[in-house]
Design an enzyme around this catalytic site. Structure first.
Site, PDB file in Angstrom:
ATOM      1  N   ASP A  14       0.816  -1.228   0.000  1.00 17.03           N
ATOM      2  CA  ASP A  14       0.000   0.000   0.000  1.00 17.03           C
ATOM      3  C   ASP A  14       0.843   1.268   0.000  1.00 17.03           C
ATOM      4  O   ASP A  14       0.422   2.308   0.526  1.00 17.03           O
ATOM      5  CB  ASP A  14      -0.967   0.013   1.199  1.00 17.03           C
ATOM      6  CG  ASP A  14      -1.879  -1.193   1.193  1.00 17.03           C
ATOM      7  OD1 ASP A  14      -2.161  -1.709   0.102  1.00 17.03           O
ATOM      8  OD2 ASP A  14      -2.313  -1.608   2.279  1.00 17.03           O
ATOM      9  N   LYS A  17       1.815   2.178  -5.068  1.00 18.72           N
ATOM     10  CA  LYS A  17       2.388   1.644  -6.313  1.00 18.72           C
ATOM     11  C   LYS A  17       1.486   1.950  -7.506  1.00 18.72           C
ATOM     12  O   LYS A  17       1.960   2.387  -8.562  1.00 18.72           O
ATOM     13  CB  LYS A  17       2.588   0.118  -6.184  1.00 18.72           C
ATOM     14  CG  LYS A  17       3.566  -0.270  -5.069  1.00 18.72           C
ATOM     15  CD  LYS A  17       3.667  -1.776  -4.891  1.00 18.72           C
ATOM     16  CE  LYS A  17       2.436  -2.413  -4.300  1.00 18.72           C
ATOM     17  NZ  LYS A  17       2.147  -2.041  -2.896  1.00 18.72           N
ATOM     18  N   GLY A  41      -4.468  -4.293  -3.843  1.00 18.83           N
ATOM     19  CA  GLY A  41      -5.462  -3.269  -4.168  1.00 18.83           C
ATOM     20  C   GLY A  41      -4.699  -2.025  -4.541  1.00 18.83           C
ATOM     21  O   GLY A  41      -4.084  -1.400  -3.681  1.00 18.83           O
ATOM     22  N   HIS A  42      -4.640  -1.705  -5.806  1.00 15.34           N
ATOM     23  CA  HIS A  42      -3.844  -0.570  -6.282  1.00 15.34           C
ATOM     24  C   HIS A  42      -4.790   0.556  -6.719  1.00 15.34           C
ATOM     25  O   HIS A  42      -5.578   0.379  -7.649  1.00 15.34           O
ATOM     26  CB  HIS A  42      -2.935  -1.006  -7.437  1.00 15.34           C
ATOM     27  CG  HIS A  42      -1.893  -1.989  -7.000  1.00 15.34           C
ATOM     28  ND1 HIS A  42      -0.907  -2.465  -7.825  1.00 15.34           N
ATOM     29  CD2 HIS A  42      -1.664  -2.572  -5.798  1.00 15.34           C
ATOM     30  CE1 HIS A  42      -0.123  -3.295  -7.152  1.00 15.34           C
ATOM     31  NE2 HIS A  42      -0.571  -3.390  -5.915  1.00 15.34           N
ATOM     32  N   GLN A 223       2.077  -6.075  -3.149  1.00 11.07           N
ATOM     33  CA  GLN A 223       2.503  -6.178  -1.745  1.00 11.07           C
ATOM     34  C   GLN A 223       3.786  -5.343  -1.532  1.00 11.07           C
ATOM     35  O   GLN A 223       3.988  -4.362  -2.206  1.00 11.07           O
ATOM     36  CB  GLN A 223       2.706  -7.641  -1.311  1.00 11.07           C
ATOM     37  CG  GLN A 223       1.414  -8.443  -1.214  1.00 11.07           C
ATOM     38  CD  GLN A 223       0.864  -8.893  -2.541  1.00 11.07           C
ATOM     39  OE1 GLN A 223       1.539  -9.560  -3.301  1.00 11.07           O
ATOM     40  NE2 GLN A 223      -0.364  -8.548  -2.846  1.00 11.07           N
TER      41      GLN A 223
HETATM   42  P1  GDP Z   1      -0.723   0.312  -3.534  1.00 12.32           P
HETATM   43  O1  GDP Z   1      -1.303  -0.985  -3.077  1.00 12.32           O
HETATM   44  O2  GDP Z   1       0.740   0.401  -3.266  1.00 12.32           O
HETATM   45  O3  GDP Z   1      -1.066   0.648  -4.950  1.00 12.32           O
HETATM   46  O4  GDP Z   1      -1.394   1.436  -2.615  1.00 12.32           O
HETATM   47  P2  GDP Z   1      -2.974   1.531  -2.222  1.00 12.32           P
HETATM   48  O5  GDP Z   1      -3.716   2.032  -3.387  1.00 12.32           O
HETATM   49  O6  GDP Z   1      -3.433   0.277  -1.565  1.00 12.32           O
HETATM   50  O7  GDP Z   1      -2.897   2.585  -1.045  1.00 12.32           O
HETATM   51  C1  GDP Z   1      -2.374   3.843  -1.222  1.00 12.32           C
HETATM   52  C2  GDP Z   1      -3.479   4.859  -0.868  1.00 12.32           C
HETATM   53  O8  GDP Z   1      -2.909   6.139  -0.744  1.00 12.32           O
HETATM   54  C3  GDP Z   1      -4.526   4.994  -1.953  1.00 12.32           C
HETATM   55  O9  GDP Z   1      -5.750   5.353  -1.361  1.00 12.32           O
HETATM   56  C4  GDP Z   1      -3.981   6.126  -2.810  1.00 12.32           C
HETATM   57  O10 GDP Z   1      -5.017   6.833  -3.503  1.00 12.32           O
HETATM   58  C5  GDP Z   1      -3.381   7.001  -1.757  1.00 12.32           C
HETATM   59  N1  GDP Z   1      -2.201   7.776  -2.155  1.00 12.32           N
HETATM   60  C6  GDP Z   1      -1.189   7.450  -2.999  1.00 12.32           C
HETATM   61  N2  GDP Z   1      -0.243   8.404  -3.004  1.00 12.32           N
HETATM   62  C7  GDP Z   1      -0.671   9.366  -2.148  1.00 12.32           C
HETATM   63  C8  GDP Z   1      -0.128  10.603  -1.697  1.00 12.32           C
HETATM   64  O11 GDP Z   1       0.961  11.022  -2.078  1.00 12.32           O
HETATM   65  N3  GDP Z   1      -0.865  11.301  -0.781  1.00 12.32           N
HETATM   66  C9  GDP Z   1      -2.064  10.875  -0.320  1.00 12.32           C
HETATM   67  N4  GDP Z   1      -2.703  11.618   0.579  1.00 12.32           N
HETATM   68  N5  GDP Z   1      -2.603   9.709  -0.714  1.00 12.32           N
HETATM   69  C10 GDP Z   1      -1.912   8.976  -1.606  1.00 12.32           C
HETATM   70  P1  IMO Z   2      -0.813  -4.201  -2.262  1.00 13.49           P
HETATM   71  O1  IMO Z   2      -0.341  -4.748  -3.584  1.00 13.49           O
HETATM   72  C1  IMO Z   2      -1.012  -4.616   2.055  1.00 13.49           C
HETATM   73  C2  IMO Z   2      -1.090  -8.680   3.657  1.00 13.49           C
HETATM   74  C3  IMO Z   2      -2.358  -9.139   4.340  1.00 13.49           C
HETATM   75  C4  IMO Z   2      -1.791 -10.117   5.347  1.00 13.49           C
HETATM   76  C5  IMO Z   2      -0.657 -10.777   4.555  1.00 13.49           C
HETATM   77  C6  IMO Z   2      -1.025 -12.081   3.895  1.00 13.49           C
HETATM   78  O2  IMO Z   2      -2.123  -3.510  -2.344  1.00 13.49           O
HETATM   79  O3  IMO Z   2       0.253  -3.415  -1.600  1.00 13.49           O
HETATM   80  P2  IMO Z   2      -2.507 -12.808   1.823  1.00 13.49           P
HETATM   81  O4  IMO Z   2      -3.909 -12.437   1.425  1.00 13.49           O
HETATM   82  O5  IMO Z   2      -1.486 -12.450   0.804  1.00 13.49           O
HETATM   83  O6  IMO Z   2      -2.414 -14.217   2.274  1.00 13.49           O
HETATM   84  O7  IMO Z   2      -2.211 -11.913   3.140  1.00 13.49           O
HETATM   85  O8  IMO Z   2      -0.279  -9.838   3.561  1.00 13.49           O
HETATM   86  N1  IMO Z   2      -1.260  -8.172   2.277  1.00 13.49           N
HETATM   87  C7  IMO Z   2      -1.207  -6.879   1.952  1.00 13.49           C
HETATM   88  N2  IMO Z   2      -1.061  -5.786   2.711  1.00 13.49           N
HETATM   89  N3  IMO Z   2      -1.070  -4.497   0.714  1.00 13.49           N
HETATM   90  C8  IMO Z   2      -1.191  -5.593  -0.059  1.00 13.49           C
HETATM   91  O9  IMO Z   2      -1.110  -5.540  -1.410  1.00 13.49           O
HETATM   92  C9  IMO Z   2      -1.302  -6.856   0.548  1.00 13.49           C
HETATM   93  N4  IMO Z   2      -1.451  -8.115   0.099  1.00 13.49           N
HETATM   94  C10 IMO Z   2      -1.420  -8.910   1.160  1.00 13.49           C
HETATM   95  O10 IMO Z   2      -3.021  -8.066   4.964  1.00 13.49           O
HETATM   96  O11 IMO Z   2      -1.217  -9.434   6.412  1.00 13.49           O
HETATM   97 MG    MG Z   3      -2.834  -1.674  -1.832  1.00 17.18          MG
END
Ligand code: GDP
Ligand code: IMO
Ligand code: MG
Length: 422
Positions: A14, A17, A41-42, A223
């Site tokens: 998270d 990415k 979840g991107h 991840q």
């Molecule tokens: P990923 O899994 O690495 O793609 O990240 P996620 O989408 O799960 O979580 C990142 C969260 O932070 C999302 O809700 C993005 O919209 C948000 N986000 C990304 N970059 C920034 C930033 O620079 N500032 C803020 N406030 N939110 C951001």
């Molecule tokens: P992105 O790509 C954050 C965490 C889960 C749990 C552990 C194992 O959005 O960054 P799994 O379902 O893979 O067996 O879960 O890994 N986890 C993540 N945490 N971002 C993710 O993906 C994750 N994918 C798995 O919360 O702790």
């Molecule tokens: Mg994510």
């Protein structure tokens, strides 16, 4: 011959990415995922719209770019179907720009049920899995029982499905879990039919041929390094290699074909699920980070645990991946803190060290350096030079500690809220 750049997470996932891959896509011809599955979840935001991708690479919104789901990914056809439906209103050319590896493994309905059964059986020691079937699907891959995308085109696919499902049901008989398989199956089989409309290919050839033709490729990790099956906080990890080495095996390219390795991290730390988190702030400060950063899981909606930036962990991740450039996200979230703590080393059983260790029998206490915060809202900044001095000094501290340049500073979730320094 060109090289593949990799973008991957340096913390517990998270890191942002999806947002940054989307922002970088105009510079590339092909975007490819190489591991993980719908546990990811991107999030992408642009033109006042927000999308969350689980399986499909984050380059999909740009016209004319090829997106590949690589062999290292585990794909759930039902999740895939939902994503395609979500994207159909935005994208008319999906079937021409999305290609799926014939070697990617399928997550079966019973993998999701097994995931739930394993977690329930673990009780207090549960991993905090996203319950998307990731671990059972990778288990079947490693034990050579897996079902691959190419199998859906075979005449005996239904037999392959049935024999695996029966094997899983026999395993589930040993667990205390109620479930209704048919509820899971309908959407799954609709997803299989939808998958057949897409190009299924030996994408390792496509990728290597594209490099020979001079095409530019960006590999998108899922991840983060601290969730890597080998180098993460085992057993509180995911079931794939999230690190740069995993990119080669998850795409079918040589290590010689890798160019830049972009390591992405938040300006603080978050973790969702169980497991060690040395700098966690399970207090008002952590709640403030969660509120300002809207730290709730993109896949499960769970509140993310929040804490300060952990430099020894960051250095460890840079080392394991061979990171060449850093990208820092969520700099805006730290606005409004009077003081900010940076963990610069640990005190482990009375000894100071910057060696990152997950041994949970050890008492790890972070040692913090306190720095001044900044109060300005920085999301409207368009150039690095406009950022507050205190933030620039925070950035310099990280660059000095890691020996790496921070080339992108993200100041908000929108595609436009991205400051490039070079
Ligand atoms: P990923 O899994 O690495 O793609 O990240 P996620 O989408 O799960 O979580 C990142 C969260 O932070 C999302 O809700 C993005 O919209 C948000 N986000 C990304 N970059 C920034 C930033 O620079 N500032 C803020 N406030 N939110 C951001
Ligand atoms: P992105 O790509 C954050 C965490 C889960 C749990 C552990 C194992 O959005 O960054 P799994 O379902 O893979 O067996 O879960 O890994 N986890 C993540 N945490 N971002 C993710 O993906 C994750 N994918 C798995 O919360 O702790
Ligand atoms: Mg994510």
């Amino acid at each position: 011959m060109t090289k593949i750049d990799i973008l991957l997470g340096l913390q517990w996932g998270d890191e942002g990415k999806g947002k940054i891959v989307d922002a970088l896509t105009p510079d590339y011809d092909i975007i490819t995922r190489f591991q993980g599955g719908p546990n990811a979840g991107h999030t992408l935001e642009f033109n006042d719209k927000k999308f969350i991708l689980h399986t499909i690479p984050s380059g999909i919104f740009h016209p004319g770019k090829i997106n590949i789901i690589g062999n290292g990914v585990v794909l759930d056809p039902e999740v895939f179907k939902k994503e395609i439906n979500m994207l159909s209103s935005e994208n008319s050319e999906l079937t021409s720009k999305l290609i799926i590896s014939s070697k990617a493994h399928l997550i079966l309905p019973t993998h999701r049920i097994l995931d739930a059964a394993y977690e329930k059986a673990k009780g207090k020691l549960k991993i905090g899995s996203t319950l998307k079937g990731i671990s059972p699907a990778y288990t079947d891959k490693a034990s050579r029982n897996g079902v691959r995308v190419a199998d859906i085109l075979k005449d005996n696919f239904r037999e392959i499905y049935n024999s695996n499902t029966e094997r899983h049901l026999a395993m589930l008989a040993g667990y205390d879990l109620e479930f209704n398989l048919s509820e899971f199956e309908e959407g799954w089989f609709e997803g299989i039919e939808l998958l057949k409309q897409f190009k299924i290919a030996n994408t390792e050839y496509l990728l290597n041929d594209s490099l020979n033709e001079g095409k530019k490729i960006l590999a998108e990790g899922a991840q983060g390094t601290l969730l890597d099956i080998d180098f993460g906080s085992y057993p509180y990890v995911t079931s794939s290699n999230t690190i740069s080495a995993g990119a080669c095996s998850g795409m079918g390219v040589s290590p010689k074909a890798i160019g830049e390795i972009f390591g992405i991290f938040k300006s603080y730390c978050t973790r969702v699920g169980s497991g060690p988190f040395p700098t966690e702030q399970d207090n008002d400060l952590g709640q403030k980070l969660r509120d300002q950063g809207v730290e709730y899981g993109s896949t499960t909606g769970r509140p993310r645990r929040c804490g300060w930036l952990d430099i020894p962990a960051l250095k460890y991740s840079c080392m394991i991946n061979g990171v060449t450039r850093l990208f820092m996200t969520k700099a805006d979230v730290l606005s409004g803190f009077e003081k900010i703590q940076i963990c610069t080393s640990y005190n482990i059983d009375g000894k100071n060290t910057d060696v990152f260790s997950f041994d949970d029998d050890k008492n790890i206490e972070p040692v913090y350096t306190e720095v001044d915060g900044w109060q300005e809202n920085i999301s409207a900044c368009k150039h690095y030079n406009e950022l507050p001095q205190a933030l620039k000094s925070y950035i310099r501290t990280i660059e000095e500690a890691t020996g790496l340049p921070i080339d992108i500073v993200s100041v908000g979730p929108d595609r436009e809220e991205t400051l490039f320094r070079t």
